[in-house]
Design an enzyme around this catalytic site. Structure first.
Site, PDB file in Angstrom:
ATOM      1  N   SER A 143      -3.124  43.885  11.288  1.00  0.00           N
ATOM      2  CA  SER A 143      -3.851  45.073  10.862  1.00  0.00           C
ATOM      3  C   SER A 143      -5.310  44.930  11.265  1.00  0.00           C
ATOM      4  CB  SER A 143      -3.736  45.256   9.342  1.00  0.00           C
ATOM      5  OG  SER A 143      -4.397  46.423   8.918  1.00  0.00           O
ATOM      6  N   LYS A 195       3.774  43.391   6.577  1.00  0.00           N
ATOM      7  CA  LYS A 195       3.008  44.430   7.280  1.00  0.00           C
ATOM      8  C   LYS A 195       3.641  45.803   7.076  1.00  0.00           C
ATOM      9  CE  LYS A 195      -0.037  46.075  10.274  1.00  0.00           C
ATOM     10  NZ  LYS A 195       0.524  47.271  10.878  1.00  0.00           N
ATOM     11  N   HIS A 198       2.608  46.939   3.690  1.00  0.00           N
ATOM     12  CA  HIS A 198       1.168  47.230   3.815  1.00  0.00           C
ATOM     13  C   HIS A 198       0.947  48.633   4.354  1.00  0.00           C
ATOM     14  CE1 HIS A 198      -2.294  47.496   6.600  1.00  0.00           C
ATOM     15  NE2 HIS A 198      -2.951  46.715   5.771  1.00  0.00           N
ATOM     16  N   ASN A 199       1.692  49.000   5.391  1.00  0.00           N
ATOM     17  CA  ASN A 199       1.513  50.321   5.988  1.00  0.00           C
ATOM     18  C   ASN A 199       2.053  51.427   5.091  1.00  0.00           C
ATOM     19  OD1 ASN A 199       0.569  48.794   8.138  1.00  0.00           O
ATOM     20  ND2 ASN A 199       1.441  50.171   9.656  1.00  0.00           N
ATOM     21  N   GLU A 202      -0.633  52.073   2.723  1.00  0.00           N
ATOM     22  CA  GLU A 202      -1.672  52.824   3.449  1.00  0.00           C
ATOM     23  C   GLU A 202      -1.352  54.326   3.455  1.00  0.00           C
ATOM     24  OE1 GLU A 202      -2.173  53.210   8.115  1.00  0.00           O
ATOM     25  OE2 GLU A 202      -2.783  51.214   7.423  1.00  0.00           O
TER      26      GLU A 202
END
Length: 328
Positions: A143, A195, A198-199, A202
């Site tokens: 990221s 990840k 995480h996205n 987001e």
């Protein structure tokens, strides 16, 4: 597992900069891969670069002293075993084909790092394939986007301790600092899984900011200045964040956003996160609804909305707005 950036590994690392005498190959020198090459070179790592567009490789060779390779085979040949080949290429067929090509080029003990976005199920399968050839696979969820060159990248790393140790010098240079911004989060697959989530988070954060600011914008009688409000929120408020910083910067340039089409793309990670939540039976309504809002912005709700208008007219005689009326 925590951060593994303490003592250990075979690198001769400068504690202040993460500099090392490491040489590695970087395959894929696009917007993100190119900036990663720049940061690696700043940190003293020798980078053998390969991109399917030779002009990009040549330009980086001229700019940062990258060692250009005209082919994948040439990139591998420029390395001494045990080799590290880091991929920054699109998920899917491009990654699949490159891994197949590498099987014929690498030797036992070499490490392949996938720093792109990938479905962790694919990562587990690919790791098993490489393991059958005595090759190591490291998944590095990355990221930082276009700001990573200056700010460093957040790196979520999965793999065996031995493989991660081999890649550690590059991680230290790419991260914001040698001792933070990267972590060995678990075995192979854990990096891309982390990840992915995480996205998904987001997506939810972006959606909440967008909806709140839309409410403020719609309250016309107050004449709120959204550039002022977002700048205000950046200081000591509970919602302060890098996303808010970026939003405030954009609104300071163009509060009305009239030149921006109301269409929001979605990448694979948001979909994968929603699917994972369903498969695990773990409720994730905010992330899932944020994804569906993006589908709606892309026209995915248009047919359903037309049907709603037709049904409303059919049972209640309510007026249906025609497309010609909407265009006027």
């Amino acid at each position: 597992m925590g951060n593994t950036s303490g003592p250990g590994g075979s690198d001769t690392n400068n504690s202040a900069t993460g500099a090392t005498d490491m040489r590695m190959a970087l395959v894929g020198l696009g917007k993100m891969g190119g900036n990663m090459a720049r940061r690696l070179r700043r940190g003293g790592i020798e980078v053998v670069g390969y991109n399917r567009t030779p002009a990009i490789t040549a330009a980086l060779a001229e700019e940062i002293g990258l060692l250009p390779a005209a082919s994948l085979a040439e990139a591998v040949a420029a390395l001494q075993p045990p080799r590290v080949v880091w991929l920054m290429i699109p998920a899917g067929e491009a990654t699949e084909q490159t891994l197949q090509d590498l099987l014929a080029l690498l030797e036992a003990g070499d490490v392949v790092v996938d720093g792109g976005n990938a479905n962790y199920h694919d990562t587990l399968r690919r790791a098993a394939l490489l393991r059958g050839h005595d090759l190591e696979f490291v998944d590095a969820g990355t990221s930082g986007g276009v700001w990573g060159l200056e700010n460093g990248y957040c790196l979520m790393v999965g793999g065996t301790p031995a493989a991660v140790d081999q890649v550690k010098p590059a991680l230290r240079v790419l991260a914001p600092a040698p001792d933070r911004g990267w972590a060995h989060v678990g075995p192979v697959g854990a990096g891309h899984f982390t990840k992915m989530v995480h996205n998904g988070i987001e997506y939810g954060m972006m959606q909440a900011l967008a909806e709140g600011l839309a409410l403020l914008d719609n309250k016309s009688e107050f004449g709120l200045d959204l550039a002022q409000v977002t700048e205000l929120w950046r200081h000591s408020s509970v919602v302060r964040s890098w996303l808010l910083d970026l939003t405030a910067g954009a609104l300071a340039q163009d509060t009305g956003l009239q030149s921006i089409a109301p269409v929001v793309s979605d990448s694979g990670e948001g979909r994968w996160t929603a699917i994972e939540a369903i498969e695990q039976g773990v409720p994730a309504p905010v992330m899932t609804l944020a994804l569906h809002s993006r589908f709606a912005s892309q026209g995915g709700a248009d047919y359903a909305n037309r049907l709603l208008a037709v049904m409303r007219n059919a049972f209640g005689g309510h007026t249906v707005q025609k497309t010609d009326d909407a265009a006027r």
